[in-house]
Design an enzyme around this catalytic site. Structure first.
Site, PDB file in Angstrom:
ATOM      1  N   CYS A   1       0.675  -1.217  -0.174  1.00 45.11           N
ATOM      2  CA  CYS A   1       0.112   0.242   0.033  1.00 45.11           C
ATOM      3  C   CYS A   1       1.047   1.384   0.025  1.00 45.11           C
ATOM      4  CB  CYS A   1      -0.747  -0.113   1.265  1.00 45.11           C
ATOM      5  SG  CYS A   1      -1.667  -1.428   1.616  1.00 45.11           S
TER       6      CYS A   1
ATOM      7  N   ARG B   1       1.192   1.848  -6.036  1.00 47.19           N
ATOM      8  CA  ARG B   1       1.291   0.895  -4.980  1.00 47.19           C
ATOM      9  C   ARG B   1      -0.013   0.268  -4.479  1.00 47.19           C
ATOM     10  NH1 ARG B   1       6.223   1.669  -2.338  1.00 47.19           N
ATOM     11  NH2 ARG B   1       5.514   0.296  -0.579  1.00 47.19           N
TER      12      ARG B   1
ATOM     13  N   TRP C   1      -3.642  -1.652  -1.196  1.00 49.60           N
ATOM     14  CA  TRP C   1      -3.418  -2.988  -2.027  1.00 49.60           C
ATOM     15  C   TRP C   1      -3.801  -3.814  -0.959  1.00 49.60           C
ATOM     16  CZ3 TRP C   1      -3.222  -4.584  -6.819  1.00 49.60           C
ATOM     17  CH2 TRP C   1      -3.039  -5.742  -7.091  1.00 49.60           C
TER      18      TRP C   1
ATOM     19  N   ASN D   1       1.274   0.083   5.935  1.00 48.15           N
ATOM     20  CA  ASN D   1       1.622  -0.794   4.889  1.00 48.15           C
ATOM     21  C   ASN D   1       2.384  -2.178   5.167  1.00 48.15           C
ATOM     22  OD1 ASN D   1       2.537  -2.010   2.423  1.00 48.15           O
ATOM     23  ND2 ASN D   1       4.155  -0.619   2.323  1.00 48.15           N
ATOM     24  N   GLY D   2       1.927  -3.285   5.181  1.00 49.18           N
ATOM     25  CA  GLY D   2       2.608  -4.260   5.514  1.00 49.18           C
ATOM     26  C   GLY D   2       1.675  -5.494   6.086  1.00 49.18           C
TER      27      GLY D   2
ATOM     28  N   GLU E   1       9.106 -20.783 -18.670  1.00 49.10           N
ATOM     29  CA  GLU E   1       8.629 -19.384 -18.346  1.00 49.10           C
ATOM     30  C   GLU E   1       9.719 -18.442 -19.163  1.00 49.10           C
ATOM     31  OE1 GLU E   1       7.392 -16.110 -16.623  1.00 49.10           O
ATOM     32  OE2 GLU E   1       6.335 -17.766 -17.388  1.00 49.10           O
TER      33      GLU E   1
ATOM     34  N   LYS F   1       8.958 -15.224 -21.432  1.00 53.66           N
ATOM     35  CA  LYS F   1       9.739 -13.772 -21.189  1.00 53.66           C
ATOM     36  C   LYS F   1      10.235 -13.517 -22.343  1.00 53.66           C
ATOM     37  CE  LYS F   1       7.824 -12.732 -17.788  1.00 53.66           C
ATOM     38  NZ  LYS F   1       6.919 -13.907 -17.833  1.00 53.66           N
TER      39      LYS F   1
ATOM     40  N   GLU G   1       7.556 -12.305 -24.876  1.00 56.37           N
ATOM     41  CA  GLU G   1       6.430 -11.258 -24.508  1.00 56.37           C
ATOM     42  C   GLU G   1       7.221 -10.022 -24.725  1.00 56.37           C
ATOM     43  OE1 GLU G   1       3.848 -12.312 -20.504  1.00 56.37           O
ATOM     44  OE2 GLU G   1       5.959 -12.596 -20.359  1.00 56.37           O
TER      45      GLU G   1
ATOM     46  N   HIS H   1      13.702 -35.362 -30.479  1.00 58.23           N
ATOM     47  CA  HIS H   1      12.451 -36.205 -31.204  1.00 58.23           C
ATOM     48  C   HIS H   1      11.682 -34.839 -32.121  1.00 58.23           C
ATOM     49  CE1 HIS H   1      12.906 -39.550 -28.677  1.00 58.23           C
ATOM     50  NE2 HIS H   1      12.578 -38.730 -27.812  1.00 58.23           N
TER      51      HIS H   1
ATOM     52  N   LYS I   1      -2.026  -6.548 -19.006  1.00 61.28           N
ATOM     53  CA  LYS I   1      -1.479  -7.059 -17.736  1.00 61.28           C
ATOM     54  C   LYS I   1      -2.630  -8.314 -17.484  1.00 61.28           C
ATOM     55  CE  LYS I   1       0.746  -7.983 -14.150  1.00 61.28           C
ATOM     56  NZ  LYS I   1       2.181  -8.578 -14.602  1.00 61.28           N
TER      57      LYS I   1
HETATM   58  C1  BG6 Z   1      -1.555 -12.081 -19.371  1.00 59.07           C
HETATM   59  C2  BG6 Z   1      -0.209 -11.135 -18.975  1.00 59.07           C
HETATM   60  O1  BG6 Z   1      -2.498 -11.304 -19.938  1.00 59.07           O
HETATM   61  O2  BG6 Z   1      -2.120 -13.111 -18.563  1.00 59.07           O
HETATM   62  C3  BG6 Z   1       0.737 -12.356 -18.329  1.00 59.07           C
HETATM   63  O3  BG6 Z   1       0.206 -10.541 -19.954  1.00 59.07           O
HETATM   64  C4  BG6 Z   1       0.020 -13.450 -17.351  1.00 59.07           C
HETATM   65  O4  BG6 Z   1       1.719 -11.812 -17.795  1.00 59.07           O
HETATM   66  C5  BG6 Z   1      -1.262 -14.028 -18.046  1.00 59.07           C
HETATM   67  O5  BG6 Z   1       0.787 -14.309 -16.900  1.00 59.07           O
HETATM   68  C6  BG6 Z   1      -2.024 -14.558 -16.986  1.00 59.07           C
HETATM   69  O6  BG6 Z   1      -2.548 -13.460 -15.890  1.00 59.07           O
HETATM   70  P1  BG6 Z   1      -2.856 -13.819 -14.356  1.00 59.07           P
HETATM   71  O7  BG6 Z   1      -3.435 -12.424 -13.946  1.00 59.07           O
HETATM   72  O8  BG6 Z   1      -4.196 -14.824 -14.625  1.00 59.07           O
HETATM   73  O9  BG6 Z   1      -2.112 -14.542 -13.775  1.00 59.07           O
END
Ligand code: BG6
Length: 607
Positions: free
Chosen positions: A2, A28, A75, A101-102, A479, A483, A486, A502, A602
């Protein structure tokens, strides 16, 4: 995570300043907001759920009297983002107000104790125990500063907090343990805040408050002490040369690299989760029929890693399923004996929620792991856990991925304990390793960041990348691939190393970059064979290895080293970090903005 702010002004109204400062802290946390000011012996409080601008339109956050006040933008971690859970929180007589915050770890037992002696609580938060504890001490005649110090000795967990009281209306008391806190010293007054952003337009003179320190702020000065020994601490303000935007990123060029550096703190916070929720979810998993781990994107890769953890530690079979394929792939198999562990940092991803809804209709049990209190996933889950990573602004998930895996590993360990399948010694080993992860993550970032810059520079022209790993490291490879695609837009392929021969190996030719994720675990010997296969075809070998792994080091053209030994099931949490940084610096090399990658969002709330 927060945002808190407080100010004691020589003259003028505090409320408009608090409002403006909270706006600068909104990155935040943004699910509720509140302010408290003192004027003529009266405490004024305004708070509500929602974004600052929306709340301000309704209750006007500037219209409160008094030259002293505190504020908070939230948050949610404990208690959904409703008005009653918004800060500031007060004591029974609304004479003491607190913003925090915490996470207060032992709030539950303190709350029960205080309720037993007649205190009435208005919220579901952990924070509210603080004003009630201070109230108890002040009732016994303690001055505010001593009551606060005594309260801080009673609570355990992380905090940055600011407190005001009607009985001593000329000061703010603020204190820190593990959550950031800075003081600003200006011509017009003295300020405290979660970070410099909040008061930068008012003053660029800042004093960092360290863990275990408490400060009293008055309009023209401040004093600091250590909480434990009550030793005075002398600190002169330092001049800060930052723009607001820079301050929001705390000096980092992008949120993504800032969030990569936040991982040690986030991982520490995952070690502060409430036992009762972890145990409850572990009990559900232990008693479950078949278990589906359902998620999208990075969260799916965390589920993939978790399936190895549950099998290895708890002898529990789980099925990681990509959310958008769940209904097609597993739909008809779902029934009353099925359990869905849905993982989503936002808690709002439409594909994941659709899979959950489908399963719910078939009477399956829904468990949720998310980073967002009050999100849709929390509302449809029988039991849910909030992973405490704080808001993640960078579109590409980083800190939420490592925190998800830390929580899933803790869950697997608790199921293992329930099932008694694994010996005490091994359980203790894993438990102590989980506690070492924040420190190993810290060292891993320090040791490999410059190397990531270097490797990104060398390989930025490469048109395609391979990521290979065996066992749980195949999840790390997935993963790492995600990255690089992405944020650097580099076509990438990830495969379990054994499977690479294979088919995919047909792509390999001289100069083809192949990244190997190779902790020194049971797969170490076999992955050396895979490295040799790729090397024989002229591939550039980039490996992520344990510190001192000379064998693979000699076979590699480039390598990243992980300082410290982690059990196999925990290795992805550290081994992914250099590859997060490689993707970030590759994007930088290519002149891209890692925070706002094209075509991505996001959280995708459409199917
Ligand atoms: C995508 C994001 O839209 O959704 C990724 O760009 C994310 O970063 C994926 O991993 C899943 O999102 P969430 O919020 O369900 O974990």
């Amino acid at each position: 995570m927060c945002g808190i702010f407080g100010c004691v002004l020589k003259k003028g109204k505090a409320a408009p300043l608090i409002h403006a400062a909270l706006k600068r802290l909104e990155y935040r946390g943004y699910d509720s907001v509140g302010e408290a000011t003192l004027y003529n012996g009266v405490m004024y409080i305004k708070k509500d759920q929602g974004k600052i601008d929306d709340v301000h339109k309704i209750i006007n956050l500037d219209d409160m009297p008094g030259n002293i006040g505190i504020g908070h933008t939230r948050w949610a971690t404990h208690g959904a983002p409703y008005k009653e859970n918004a800060h500031p929180h007060t004591d029974c007589e609304s004479k003491i107000a607190v913003v925090h915050n915490g996470i207060i770890e032992n709030f539950f037992e303190i709350k029960e104790e205080l309720e037993a002696i007649g205190h009435e609580f208005k919220s579901k938060t952990d924070t509210e125990v603080i004003p009630h504890l201070v109230e108890e001490d002040m009732k016994r005649g303690m001055p505010l500063i001593e009551a606060v110090r005594d309260t801080l000795k009673r609570i355990s967990g992380s905090y940055a907090l600011a407190i005001i009281s009607n009985d001593e209306p000329d000061k703010i008391i603020c204190a820190r343990n593990d959550s950031p806190l800075v003081i600003g010293v200006g011509e017009e007054g003295v300020y405290c805040a979660s970070d410099i952003t909040a008061f930068l337009p008012l003053t660029n003179k800042a004093v960092i408050i360290e863990n275990g320190e408490l400060a009293v702020l008055k309009a023209d000065h401040y004093k600091i002490w250590t909480i434990s020994d009550w030793e005075p601490v002398k600190k002169e303000p330092e001049k800060v040369k930052w723009t607001i935007e820079m301050a929001e990123r705390q000096g980092y060029p992008h949120f993504m690299i800032k969030e990569i550096h936040e991982q040690p703190r986030c991982l520490r916070d995952t070690l502060r989760l409430q036992d009762m929720y972890l145990d409850l979810m572990a009990t559900f998993l232990d008693r479950a029929g078949e278990i589906f781990l359902v998620a999208a994107g990075t969260s799916y890769n965390a589920c993939l890693a978790a399936s190895y953890m549950f099998s290895e530690l708890a002898f529990l079979a789980t099925h990681p399923v990509i959310a958008s394929e769940f209904i097609e792939q597993q739909g008809m198999a779902v029934n009353i004996n099925s359990t869905i562990l849905a993982v989503s940092q936002s808690g709002e991803t439409a594909d994941t929620l659709a899979a959950v809804d489908y399963a719910r209709i078939r009477a399956a049990t829904i468990l949720g792991l998310t980073n967002t209190v009050g999100s849709s996933l929390t509302r449809v889950s029988r039991v849910y856990i909030v992973q405490q990573s704080g808001p993640e602004i960078g579109v590409a998930a980083t800190k939420t991925f490592t925190s998800q895996m830390s929580v899933l590993a803790q869950l697997a360990l608790r199921v293992a304990k329930i099932r008694g399948k694994v010996g005490h010694r091994q359980i203790e080993e894993i438990e102590s390793s989980i506690k070492q992860i924040p420190e190993i993550a810290e060292k891993t970032i320090k040791k490999n960041e410059l190397k990531a810059v270097e490797v990104a520079k060398k390989l930025k022209e490469k048109k395609v990348f391979f990521f290979l790993g065996r066992g749980i490291s195949s999840a790390t490879a997935q993963e790492a691939k995600l990255k690089l695609m992405e944020i650097a837009y580099v076509p990438s392929i990830a495969y379990p190393a054994g499977e690479s021969k294979h088919g995919p190996i047909s792509l390999v030719e001289r100069g083809f970059p192949v990244v190997f994720v190779c902790p020194k675990d049971r797969t170490h010997k076999t992955i050396i064979g895979n490295i040799m296969e790729m090397k024989a075809r002229g591939a550039i070998i980039i490996s992520v290895i344990e510190e001192g792994d000379e064998e693979i080091k000699t076979l590699s053209d480039e390598y990243f080293e992980i300082p410290g030994k982690l059990p196999e099931v925990l290795s992805p949490i550290a081994f992914i970090i250099p590859l997060q940084m490689l993707a970030y610096y590759m994007a930088i090399e290519k002149g891209l903005n890692p925070d706002k990658p094209r075509n991505l969002a996001k959280s995708v709330t459409v199917k």
